[in-house]
Scaffold this active site. Structure first.
Site, mmCIF file in Angstrom:
data_model
loop_
_atom_site.group_PDB
_atom_site.id
_atom_site.type_symbol
_atom_site.label_atom_id
_atom_site.label_comp_id
_atom_site.label_asym_id
_atom_site.label_seq_id
_atom_site.Cartn_x
_atom_site.Cartn_y
_atom_site.Cartn_z
ATOM 1 N N ASP A 108 0.811 -1.220 0.000
ATOM 2 C CA ASP A 108 0.000 0.000 0.000
ATOM 3 C C ASP A 108 0.843 1.268 0.000
ATOM 4 O OD1 ASP A 108 -2.304 -1.694 0.292
ATOM 5 O OD2 ASP A 108 -1.922 -1.766 2.443
ATOM 6 N N GLU A 143 -11.238 0.885 -2.982
ATOM 7 C CA GLU A 143 -10.504 1.322 -1.790
ATOM 8 C C GLU A 143 -9.193 1.985 -2.194
ATOM 9 O OE1 GLU A 143 -9.954 -2.314 0.363
ATOM 10 O OE2 GLU A 143 -8.737 -3.222 -1.198
#
Length: 562
Positions: free
Chosen positions: A61, A235
């Site tokens: 991420d 997301e």
């Protein structure tokens, strides 16, 4: 590469736990060496090339920001602490960890939650002399922001953002007029899912001075780029401005082999947002999974414009040794250039494989990082400083006097906490960053009663691990390899192999990973290595089996009844 005092100087953010009183059952680790390589990285790079991933191992991420000629990047860390590693680079290729944003005891409390919870996708930004990291903490407060004048720290205590409700992955954007906005994932309007995995993207104004959300929340995307296809789990949103338009990018499809990166744009931060004409702008889900040396599950991208006007993307992807999710190294940080086509950014054309080698950004040359993060390398820690290097982590909590650095060694006090207890065992670990890797240490340990053990832990999560420890069995010091592979195994694991090692001399322990196989060996005195167990089934540590969002961690471990 020998990293002793230099690594300890980098670890200024990890100021905890270095005092304590040892006792007879204490375990002493004199050094720890990691060595790793990958078959696909055999060729030597040209001067203008770089190798993917740029940060190998469990560094998922990624989010990146630029301040002048300097780039700063942050990753997720889930249930491991210190958390949210912060990196610096000047060329987007060579990265040096300079901090952990969550580095002090008591900032977060994961309780007894699973290791795959904790600190989710973080986002880093900069405005008017201050760095911001926004993040989601499962089990302890939800969404928050931390700030720092210097990215090396200290970072502030978390300021919680209750208005973001139950969503995840908040990202902060500063507009040209000084207004700030937070975008994040949450349930659709009215908390009503039209299908399993139906999520939405929301935006709300942010008061950067007082660190709080203000004004109404607005849903700007429902489902994903095309809700008719029932996309799952949109997301990791990020917002940018270019040529007067606002560009929103986010991942959808989950972080497995269906992972993909999408793009939208709008005339204002609150919308309306129109999907791009070529979505996804990055994915590997349309490629043959049986291709040689595949890179899979690409997504969770963040875009950055360089000072020379180029655009680049950092994103997560994985390198499986078999099947799409048969990997032990976790989700890693990759880098690719971004092209603008008819006013829309594109990272890869459909059907294009992520290259393992690319042409470097047009940025000034930077020396290789002292602690490598890409390609084959060796790192040796001598434990001769006053703090551990920044890449060492422990599960769930930083509190506790169960460890100390003294006399050039790492000392662990056995606790009555096992690898399965969803608690805070006596364990410091570092990431496995290559398909083929070895972890070697020298241990001095004489268990003074049954139930005490110390050695190396090889752990994916609380239910999937190997334990390679010296313990007392029938009155004799014995090396034991044990495994837990899910709930079918006892919490203390199954014994796979044992080898008596009488006496009290130091032991050299080595764990070797070869894709889905792990070997365990011992060396004593001037003798060579003796294999205790060969070809243990390491696929139990893969994401395909153990699930979750992390990679394998290996390090010194001690356990007992004190």
């Amino acid at each position: 590469m020998r990293l002793g005092r230099f690594a300890s100087l980098l670890a200024v953010g990890l100021l905890l736990g270095t005092s304590g009183v040892g006792y007879a059952g204490e375990a002493r680790f004199d050094w720890f060496e990691y060595q790793g390589s990958d078959p696909a990285d055999a060729r030597t790079l040209a001067a203008n090339e770089y190798r993917n991933p740029v940060i190998a191992g469990f560094y998922p991420d990624p989010s990146v920001t630029r301040v002048g000629d300097d780039y700063y990047l942050v990753n997720s860390s889930f249930g491991w602490l210190p958390g949210l590693p912060v990196f610096h680079s000047r060329d987007l290729v060579n990265w040096t960890q300079i901090a952990n944003a969550i580095a002090r005891p008591g900032l977060v409390d994961f309780g007894h939650g699973g290791l795959t919870g904790g600190l989710f996708a973080a986002s880093i930004s900069y405005h008017d002399g201050l760095f911001y990291i926004t993040n989601t903490s499962f089990y302890s407060g939800g969404n928050f922001v931390v700030t720092a004048k210097d990215p090396k720290g200290p970072w502030s205590d978390p300021v919680w953002l209750p208005d973001l409700r139950n969503g995840i992955d908040p990202s902060l954007f500063f507009d040209d007029d000084g207004r700030a906005w937070i975008v994040n994932n949450d349930l659709p309007e009215g908390d009503k899912e039209a299908y399993d995995g139906h999520r939405a993207l929301w935006i709300q104004e942010f008061d950067a001075k007082n660190l709080k959300t203000i004004g109404p929340r607005t849903m700007i995307v429902s489902g994903g780029a095309d809700i008719a296809t029932k996309p799952g789990y949109v997301e990791g949103p990020h917002l940018y401005k270019k040529d007067g338009l606002y560009y929103l990018t986010a991942a959808e499809g989950g972080t497995g082999t269906s992972h993909a990166q999408m793009i939208w744009r709008a005339p204002a931060p609150t919308g309306p947002y129109t999907p791009g004409p070529t979505n996804p702008i990055l994915t590997q889900r349309d490629l043959d999974p049986e291709r040689p040396n595949p890179i899979e599950a690409a997504g969770h991208a963040d875009l950055i414009e360089t000072q020379t006007g180029e655009w680049w993307a950092v994103f997560l992807a994985v390198r499986p040794y078999a099947g799409g999710e048969m990997f032990n190294t976790g989700r890693e940080t990759f880098l690719l250039p971004v092209r603008w086509v008819d006013g829309w950014p594109r990272i890869l054309d459909p059907g294009t494989a992520i290259p393992r080698v690319g042409i470097r950004p047009a940025l000034p040359a930077q020396p290789p990082a002292a602690i490598p993060t890409a390609g084959p390398f060796t790192v040796r820690d001598e434990f001769d400083g006053t703090a551990l290097p920044l890449y060492w982590m422990t599960p769930r909590r930083l509190e506790g006097g169960w460890w100390r650095l003294s006399g050039g060694s790492l000392h662990l006090t056995p606790q009555a906490v096992t690898l399965s207890d969803r608690a805070s065992p006596s364990l410091w670990a570092r990431r496995q960053q290559h398909r083929d890797a070895s972890f070697t240490t020298e241990l001095s340990f004489n268990p003074d009663q049954p139930g005490q053990r110390a050695g190396l832990a090889v752990i994916q999560n609380d239910e999937y691990w190997f334990r390679f420890t010296a313990e007392r069995l029938d009155g004799v010091r014995t090396l034991i390899v044990a495994v837990r592979a899910g709930d079918a195994d006892p919490k203390q694991g199954r014994i796979l192999a044992r080898q008596p090692v009488p006496g009290d001399s130091p032991l050299r322990l080595r764990v070797t990973a070869r894709g889905g196989a792990y070997d365990f060996a011992v060396g004593t005195g001037t003798e060579g290595w003796k294999t205790i167990l060969k070809d243990a089934d390491g696929t139990i540590l893969s994401t395909a089996t153990a699930r979750g969002f992390m990679g394998v961690m290996v390090g010194p471990y001690a356990e007992g009844d004190r």
